[in-house]
Design a protein around this motif. Sequence first.
Motif, PDB file in Angstrom:
ATOM      1  N   MET A   1     -13.905 -19.171  18.444  1.00  0.00           N
ATOM      2  CA  MET A   1     -14.097 -20.181  19.488  1.00  0.00           C
ATOM      3  C   MET A   1     -12.981 -21.240  19.461  1.00  0.00           C
ATOM      4  SD  MET A   1     -17.698 -21.988  20.498  1.00  0.00           S
ATOM      5  CE  MET A   1     -17.087 -23.589  20.072  1.00  0.00           C
ATOM      6  N   THR A   2     -12.627 -21.731  20.633  1.00  0.00           N
ATOM      7  CA  THR A   2     -11.569 -22.747  20.705  1.00  0.00           C
ATOM      8  C   THR A   2     -12.027 -24.042  20.054  1.00  0.00           C
ATOM      9  OG1 THR A   2     -10.950 -21.849  22.832  1.00  0.00           O
ATOM     10  CG2 THR A   2     -10.072 -24.016  22.282  1.00  0.00           C
ATOM     11  N   SER A   3     -11.151 -24.595  19.213  1.00  0.00           N
ATOM     12  CA  SER A   3     -11.464 -25.900  18.615  1.00  0.00           C
ATOM     13  C   SER A   3     -10.565 -26.953  19.245  1.00  0.00           C
ATOM     14  CB  SER A   3     -11.218 -25.847  17.104  1.00  0.00           C
ATOM     15  OG  SER A   3     -10.936 -27.143  16.628  1.00  0.00           O
ATOM     16  N   ILE A   4     -11.097 -28.135  19.340  1.00  0.00           N
ATOM     17  CA  ILE A   4     -10.357 -29.246  19.924  1.00  0.00           C
ATOM     18  C   ILE A   4      -9.072 -29.532  19.143  1.00  0.00           C
ATOM     19  CG2 ILE A   4     -11.002 -31.445  18.861  1.00  0.00           C
ATOM     20  CD1 ILE A   4     -12.362 -32.113  21.540  1.00  0.00           C
ATOM     21  N   ARG A   5      -9.063 -29.147  17.883  1.00  0.00           N
ATOM     22  CA  ARG A   5      -7.901 -29.391  17.016  1.00  0.00           C
ATOM     23  C   ARG A   5      -6.830 -28.307  17.151  1.00  0.00           C
ATOM     24  NH1 ARG A   5      -8.007 -33.928  16.601  1.00  0.00           N
ATOM     25  NH2 ARG A   5      -9.744 -35.070  15.770  1.00  0.00           N
ATOM     26  N   ASP A   6      -7.157 -27.222  17.855  1.00  0.00           N
ATOM     27  CA  ASP A   6      -6.157 -26.159  18.024  1.00  0.00           C
ATOM     28  C   ASP A   6      -5.031 -26.650  18.920  1.00  0.00           C
ATOM     29  OD1 ASP A   6      -7.780 -24.503  16.574  1.00  0.00           O
ATOM     30  OD2 ASP A   6      -8.604 -23.442  18.322  1.00  0.00           O
ATOM     31  N   SER A   7      -3.845 -26.159  18.643  1.00  0.00           N
ATOM     32  CA  SER A   7      -2.737 -26.477  19.545  1.00  0.00           C
ATOM     33  C   SER A   7      -2.881 -25.628  20.812  1.00  0.00           C
ATOM     34  CB  SER A   7      -1.403 -26.192  18.857  1.00  0.00           C
ATOM     35  OG  SER A   7      -1.311 -24.819  18.592  1.00  0.00           O
ATOM     36  N   ILE A   8      -2.119 -25.973  21.821  1.00  0.00           N
ATOM     37  CA  ILE A   8      -2.169 -25.183  23.068  1.00  0.00           C
ATOM     38  C   ILE A   8      -0.782 -25.174  23.693  1.00  0.00           C
ATOM     39  CG2 ILE A   8      -3.043 -27.217  24.362  1.00  0.00           C
ATOM     40  CD1 ILE A   8      -4.404 -25.183  26.270  1.00  0.00           C
ATOM     41  N   GLN A   9      -0.395 -24.018  24.230  1.00  0.00           N
ATOM     42  CA  GLN A   9       0.896 -23.896  24.909  1.00  0.00           C
ATOM     43  C   GLN A   9       0.750 -24.264  26.377  1.00  0.00           C
ATOM     44  OE1 GLN A   9       3.217 -23.178  21.893  1.00  0.00           O
ATOM     45  NE2 GLN A   9       4.146 -22.978  23.927  1.00  0.00           N
ATOM     46  N   ILE A  10       1.585 -25.161  26.827  1.00  0.00           N
ATOM     47  CA  ILE A  10       1.681 -25.473  28.255  1.00  0.00           C
ATOM     48  C   ILE A  10       3.053 -24.943  28.658  1.00  0.00           C
ATOM     49  CG2 ILE A  10       1.594 -27.282  30.037  1.00  0.00           C
ATOM     50  CD1 ILE A  10      -1.010 -27.087  28.341  1.00  0.00           C
ATOM     51  N   ALA A 217     -16.485 -34.829  23.931  1.00  0.00           N
ATOM     52  CA  ALA A 217     -15.250 -34.072  24.192  1.00  0.00           C
ATOM     53  C   ALA A 217     -15.478 -32.608  23.830  1.00  0.00           C
ATOM     54  CB  ALA A 217     -14.100 -34.656  23.382  1.00  0.00           C
ATOM     55  N   GLU A 218     -16.108 -32.389  22.681  1.00  0.00           N
ATOM     56  CA  GLU A 218     -16.405 -31.014  22.259  1.00  0.00           C
ATOM     57  C   GLU A 218     -17.372 -30.356  23.245  1.00  0.00           C
ATOM     58  OE1 GLU A 218     -17.634 -31.810  18.167  1.00  0.00           O
ATOM     59  OE2 GLU A 218     -15.875 -30.618  17.530  1.00  0.00           O
ATOM     60  N   ARG A 219     -18.327 -31.161  23.732  1.00  0.00           N
ATOM     61  CA  ARG A 219     -19.315 -30.613  24.677  1.00  0.00           C
ATOM     62  C   ARG A 219     -18.639 -30.202  25.986  1.00  0.00           C
ATOM     63  NH1 ARG A 219     -23.096 -32.147  28.625  1.00  0.00           N
ATOM     64  NH2 ARG A 219     -22.618 -34.370  28.628  1.00  0.00           N
ATOM     65  N   MET A 220     -17.686 -31.022  26.455  1.00  0.00           N
ATOM     66  CA  MET A 220     -17.020 -30.644  27.710  1.00  0.00           C
ATOM     67  C   MET A 220     -16.305 -29.295  27.554  1.00  0.00           C
ATOM     68  SD  MET A 220     -14.084 -32.411  30.083  1.00  0.00           S
ATOM     69  CE  MET A 220     -14.971 -33.700  30.910  1.00  0.00           C
ATOM     70  N   ILE A 221     -15.628 -29.111  26.433  1.00  0.00           N
ATOM     71  CA  ILE A 221     -14.917 -27.846  26.217  1.00  0.00           C
ATOM     72  C   ILE A 221     -15.916 -26.687  26.115  1.00  0.00           C
ATOM     73  CG2 ILE A 221     -13.502 -26.557  24.556  1.00  0.00           C
ATOM     74  CD1 ILE A 221     -11.789 -28.965  24.182  1.00  0.00           C
ATOM     75  N   ALA A 222     -17.002 -26.909  25.364  1.00  0.00           N
ATOM     76  CA  ALA A 222     -17.987 -25.829  25.180  1.00  0.00           C
ATOM     77  C   ALA A 222     -18.674 -25.478  26.501  1.00  0.00           C
ATOM     78  CB  ALA A 222     -19.022 -26.241  24.135  1.00  0.00           C
ATOM     79  N   ASP A 227      -9.578 -25.909  28.812  1.00  0.00           N
ATOM     80  CA  ASP A 227      -8.654 -25.691  27.705  1.00  0.00           C
ATOM     81  C   ASP A 227      -8.409 -26.949  26.878  1.00  0.00           C
ATOM     82  OD1 ASP A 227      -7.663 -22.846  28.327  1.00  0.00           O
ATOM     83  OD2 ASP A 227      -7.589 -23.894  30.251  1.00  0.00           O
ATOM     84  N   GLY A 228      -8.732 -28.094  27.435  1.00  0.00           N
ATOM     85  CA  GLY A 228      -8.538 -29.348  26.715  1.00  0.00           C
ATOM     86  C   GLY A 228      -9.114 -30.483  27.528  1.00  0.00           C
ATOM     87  N   VAL A 229      -9.091 -31.672  26.932  1.00  0.00           N
ATOM     88  CA  VAL A 229      -9.673 -32.831  27.623  1.00  0.00           C
ATOM     89  C   VAL A 229      -8.717 -34.015  27.576  1.00  0.00           C
ATOM     90  CG1 VAL A 229     -12.051 -32.172  27.087  1.00  0.00           C
ATOM     91  CG2 VAL A 229     -10.827 -33.688  25.516  1.00  0.00           C
ATOM     92  N   MET A 230      -8.854 -34.871  28.578  1.00  0.00           N
ATOM     93  CA  MET A 230      -8.159 -36.160  28.558  1.00  0.00           C
ATOM     94  C   MET A 230      -9.205 -37.257  28.462  1.00  0.00           C
ATOM     95  SD  MET A 230      -4.965 -36.340  31.113  1.00  0.00           S
ATOM     96  CE  MET A 230      -3.529 -35.303  30.912  1.00  0.00           C
ATOM     97  N   ILE A 231      -8.893 -38.269  27.636  1.00  0.00           N
ATOM     98  CA  ILE A 231      -9.813 -39.385  27.442  1.00  0.00           C
ATOM     99  C   ILE A 231      -9.147 -40.659  27.944  1.00  0.00           C
ATOM    100  CG2 ILE A 231     -11.239 -40.640  25.762  1.00  0.00           C
ATOM    101  CD1 ILE A 231     -11.788 -37.849  25.148  1.00  0.00           C
ATOM    102  N   GLY A 232      -9.812 -41.350  28.843  1.00  0.00           N
ATOM    103  CA  GLY A 232      -9.259 -42.585  29.378  1.00  0.00           C
ATOM    104  C   GLY A 232      -9.949 -43.807  28.828  1.00  0.00           C
TER     105      GLY A 232
END
Length: 334
Positions: A1-10, A217-222, A227-232
């Motif tokens: 499962m994707t973790s929020i700590r994983d890197s991601i390629q853009i 944040a984890e809930r939004m991804i799940a 693929d990721g979240v932005m926090i304002g």
Amino acid sequence: MTSIRDSIQIGPVRFDSRIILAPMDGYSDNPFRLLTRRLGSGASFTEFINTIEVMSKNTKYQDRCRFAPEERPVAIQIFDDNVDRLVAGGNRVYELFKPDLIDVNMGCSVNHVSNRGAGAGLLRRPDKVEQIISGLVNSLPCPISAKIRLGWDADSINYLEIGQICEDQGAAMVTLHARTREQLFKGEADWNAIAALKARLSIPVFGNGDIDSFAEAERMIAETGCDGVMIGRAAMENPWIFAGYDPATVPFALFYTTILDHYALVKKRYEPMRGCIVFRKFAKKYLTQLGAAKDDIRRLITTKDPTEFETLLNRLASEDRRNRFLEEDLGADA
Ligand SMILES: Cc1cc2nc3c(=O)[nH]c(=O)nc-3n(C[C@H](O)[C@H](O)[C@H](O)COP(=O)(O)O)c2cc1C
């Protein structure tokens, strides 16, 4: 499962994690971006830059584009209603600053921006969105991304169409603030729309809107598969969210050093009085959470003397530090 700590390629750019400080005018400046990068934000997005200014003789906007190497990957966010000026402005900003990405603002709801057709105003002109993204993609070597809303209003929801246009024209990422322009910041962000956009597009989709804790944040991804979240807004008073903490759980030593580190970064970046003005809004949030007296905070945020500002900040932070330690001791005894 994707973790929020994983890197991601853009595209060719790697974000270090999937939780990122949202671009925020007046907040996501170089000191706050650096602070949050150090705490775990996976990339830096600048405050929005008006390409009318970029294409003028005025160079003042350049201060808002400057970033530290440590902040990379960095996206400079641009906005405008005019296609040619936006594309030319994106090119100029790229030549001058060599960011890792250029992000196009298609979500700003402020009247003087969106009513002239820039920001969220672009959502009403899919033809312009197409020209802007293709113009930037075809003239720049870096990835292009877009930050959008659901649509202009409840009767013109078109984020799926806009997202698809961005992807078809070669954008590398889309972020969705899941509200309409008409909603401004009211009501709840519609996370189902984030799930629908993710299901529709092949490029990375970042979700945004109403995340106020690391668990959310984890809930939004799940729940949305994004693929990721932005926090304002939550990051303004809780930069530790990027390190996985909430204000109630952040270790006190980290809380305290963050205040001083943040102020040190602000001092390095701005002239003394400007630094005080910039830091006031953060100081108020930090010290309120520490339990500082209202009168003391009022004095701190109204003084026009940078030396007094710094003396007061140091006193308040250390006084409240002592109080907090006492509280923790008492808590341990109880
Ligand atoms: C003070 C403020 C300034 C903002 N400035 C920008 C901006 O320059 N560019 C942008 O794309 N969004 C901007 N936004 C919107 C945020 O990036 C984000 O989409 C919005 O706050 C919703 O996320 P949140 O619920 O996590 O706050 C701003 C929001 C706030 C509160």
